[in-house]
Design an enzyme around this catalytic site. Structure first.
Site, short mmCIF file in Angstrom:
data_model
loop_
_atom_site.label_atom_id
_atom_site.label_comp_id
_atom_site.label_asym_id
_atom_site.label_seq_id
_atom_site.Cartn_x
_atom_site.Cartn_y
_atom_site.Cartn_z
CE LYS A 200 16.89 29.73 25.82
NZ LYS A 200 16.90 28.58 24.93
CD GLU A 206 11.22 24.67 39.84
OE1 GLU A 206 11.04 25.62 39.03
OE2 GLU A 206 10.83 23.51 39.62
N GLY A 261 18.76 25.40 27.00
CA GLY A 261 19.10 25.40 28.43
C GLY A 261 20.09 24.31 28.81
NE ARG A 262 17.63 19.03 26.14
CZ ARG A 262 16.51 19.66 25.82
NH1 ARG A 262 16.02 20.55 26.66
NH2 ARG A 262 15.89 19.44 24.68
CD GLU A 347 14.84 19.43 29.82
OE1 GLU A 347 14.29 19.47 30.93
OE2 GLU A 347 15.63 20.31 29.45
CG HIS A 378 31.36 -1.28 47.67
ND1 HIS A 378 31.82 -2.42 48.29
CD2 HIS A 378 32.42 -0.75 47.01
CE1 HIS A 378 33.12 -2.55 48.04
NE2 HIS A 378 33.50 -1.55 47.26
CE LYS A 501 8.68 23.91 33.68
NZ LYS A 501 9.35 24.75 32.70
O1 F6P Z 1 11.68 22.81 32.91
C1 F6P Z 1 12.76 22.44 32.13
C2 F6P Z 1 13.61 23.61 31.78
O2 F6P Z 1 12.98 24.43 30.88
C3 F6P Z 1 14.97 23.16 31.26
O3 F6P Z 1 14.96 22.89 29.92
C4 F6P Z 1 15.84 24.29 31.65
O4 F6P Z 1 17.18 23.95 31.64
C5 F6P Z 1 15.31 24.58 33.04
O5 F6P Z 1 13.93 24.38 32.94
C6 F6P Z 1 15.61 25.94 33.58
O6 F6P Z 1 15.10 26.93 32.77
P1 F6P Z 1 15.57 28.44 32.93
O7 F6P Z 1 17.02 28.49 32.64
O8 F6P Z 1 14.75 29.22 31.96
O9 F6P Z 1 15.28 28.85 34.35
#
Ligand code: F6P
Length: 535
Positions: A200, A206, A261-262, A347, A378, A501
């Protein structure tokens, strides 16, 4: 704006607390209430939601509905759907529901339809092989590079719809640990692989790191800069950052800041779903979500499925002090559902500050966890059956499997029916003795007793279609929303992910040779040992 109401100030909160204190019957006893199963079971299309094995009496449910009314739940639902900026701390509307409302009018709807058209064209070109890679071969693998909401939703849904995959296999890379990327690309051919960089913000550490490494892998293994557009597309709300990364504008799929995002798998973030299961399946998923939206919007509170589920959760969380909820799908295809719901729920509702900016005086979101049955049986079911903690459970199964091995499916479903029954009824000392017969071993009797009285919800669905999956996900989204409204928290921000972060930044520079920062003694010692060992 959502109203700022402390739920604990409602008279229903007090009466629920005293009902909880005086609760002495068992769930089994509750079945003496006339028509309990009928009253607490809801059939909706291909779904049967059975809440009757929960430790909630009609009296408790009535009080919970009173609490919901005092917290202006109906008005909150209207506010969400009408685009009020209920995500106040980010000053945004919360309109993921608009992504699945395909027959409506207005600016958002036009934008959504235009983007869907783009997704349809692109996914069709990939799937029918007309989209070619740099050497003229069709694409066979797509790799979604994203994390959190830009990974868990599409991964969960694409995996669930495995039956619909044809020419394209989807892969998902999220962790900044390069082991994941290396493991995935090991068997991939750059000539026939396309990367979807999904973020987003397009700033997430990452994802950006993985995207750069993926680009380097592509270039190192035969791909050229000139043809990068054939192998990299992006999904984002940040057009400038996408351009800076080197992805052509025509290869960018967009969504909007009113999609959290979620809650974004319904947007272009679901591109990996359309490109593996097909666009038609993606649209069906949206329609299923919309179907649940309609139910949620228009059904009276006492018959409203996500509302009932949310209220039962509040009863457990705030009055019976049950701290977690286990999600137990009896279907391998839903193996990523609980991790998807961990983000969706935790979240959203893992907050200690109320909408008035003050610390809340009661529990908010529960701990969500789970594994598919029968694997979980199990592993951790021992604790659910005989542990000292009460774990509310949600069992999910499909009548028709996605395969023709009836024998497997009947065994799976027999377990799906048996586990909630065992949790409800348990096994008394007398039963244990009776089973042991003449050779009863008194020493063993206490260990074989199951107290029962452990709550569960069963969700039985005709089959795992994209439509039904969409409906199931939307059920959870609305349940989370209802709980957030009642807890008087903001469910659509996520400030709690920021501190880690922020602290990682100077530490990274330290690890890369920069000056040592000031840390607590434990962290200082850990970093020191790391530096010693890495020499
Ligand atoms: O760090 C949490 C978060 O902001 C989530 O809410 C989101 O889904 C995820 O990181 C990834 O964010 P982006 O889509 O901006 O890379």
């Amino acid at each position: 704006m959502l109203q700022k109401i402390d739920p604990a100030s409602s008279k229903f909160w007090g009466s629920l607390a005293s009902l909880a204190n005086n609760q002495n019957g068992s769930i089994k006893d509750l079945f003496n209430e006339p028509n309990r199963v009928k009253k607490l079971s809801f059939q909706d299309g291909d779904f049967l939601f059975d809440f009757s094995k929960n430790s909630v009496s009609s009296e408790v449910l009535a009080e919970l509905l009173g609490l919901a009314k005092d917290c202006h739940l109906k008005e909150a639902i209207q506010a969400q759907f009408s685009g009020v900026h209920i995500n106040e701390t980010e000053d945004r509307a919360v309109l993921h529901t608009a992504l699945r409302d395909l027959n409506t009018e207005g600016k958002n709807a036009e934008d959504v339809r235009a983007e869907l058209k783009k997704i349809e064209i692109f996914s069709s070109q990939l799937l029918d092989g007309t989209w070619k890679g740099y050497s003229g071969k069709s694409i066979r693998d797509i790799v979604n590079v994203g994390i959190g909401g830009s990974d868990l939703g599409p991964k969960m849904v694409a995996s669930a719809l495995h039956d619909k995959w044809t020419t394209i296999t989807p892969h998902f890379i999220s962790n900044v640990d390069a082991s994941q990327l290396l493991e995935e690309v090991k068997h991939l051919d750059p000539e026939t692989t396309l990367f979807i960089v999904a973020s987003k913000t397009f700033t997430t550490q990452e994802t950006m790191t993985n995207a750069e490494t993926a680009k380097a892998w592509y270039l190192k293994n035969g791909g050229s800069k000139e043809h990068i557009a054939k192998h990299f597309v992006a999904v984002s709300t940040n057009a400038d950052a996408v351009k800076d990364f080197g992805i052509a504008e025509e290869n960018m799929f967009i969504f909007w800041d009113w999609v959290g995002g979620r809650y974004s798998l319904w947007s272009a973030i679901g591109l990996g779903i359309a490109c593996s299961a097909g666009y038609q399946a993606f649209e069906e998923l949206l329609k299923g979500g919309h179907d649940m939206d309609q139910h949620f919007l228009h059904t009276e509170m006492d018959q409203n499925i996500p509302v009932i589920a949310a209220l039962i959760g509040i009863w457990y969380n705030n009055f019976l002090n049950y701290e977690s909820l286990a999600i137990l799908p009896y279907d391998h295809r839903l193996r990523f559902l609980s991790s998807y719901l961990q983000q969706a729920d935790m979240e959203s509702n893992g907050k200690f500050v109320g909408r008035d900016g003050k610390k809340i005086g009661y529990q908010s979101g529960p701990i969500i966890w789970g594994e598919p049955g029968t694997n979980g049986q199990h592993a951790f079911y021992q604790l659910i059956h005989q542990g000292t903690k009460i774990i509310p459970t949600e069992f999910i199964a499909f009548v028709h499997p996605g395969h023709s091995h009836q024998d497997h499916h009947e065994k799976l479903l027999a377990n799906f029916f048996a586990q909630p029954e065992a949790l409800l009824n348990g096994k008394s000392e007398e039963q244990v003795r009776e089973e042991m017969g003449a050779s009863v071993d008194e020493k063993l009797v206490p260990f074989k007793v199951f107290e029962g009285n452990r709550p569960s919800t069963s969700i039985l669905i005709k089959e795992l279609t994209p439509f039904n999956l969409g409906k199931l996900i939307a059920y959870y989204e609305h349940k989370i929303f209802v709980q957030g409204v009642i807890w008087n928290i903001f469910s659509f921000d996520q400030w709690g992910v920021e501190l880690g972060k922020q602290l990682a930044k100077p530490i990274l520079s330290e690890l890369q040779g920069g000056e040592s920062g000031s840390h607590d003694p434990s962290t200082t010692a850990l970093i020191k040992r790391f530096q010693e060992l890495r020499k």
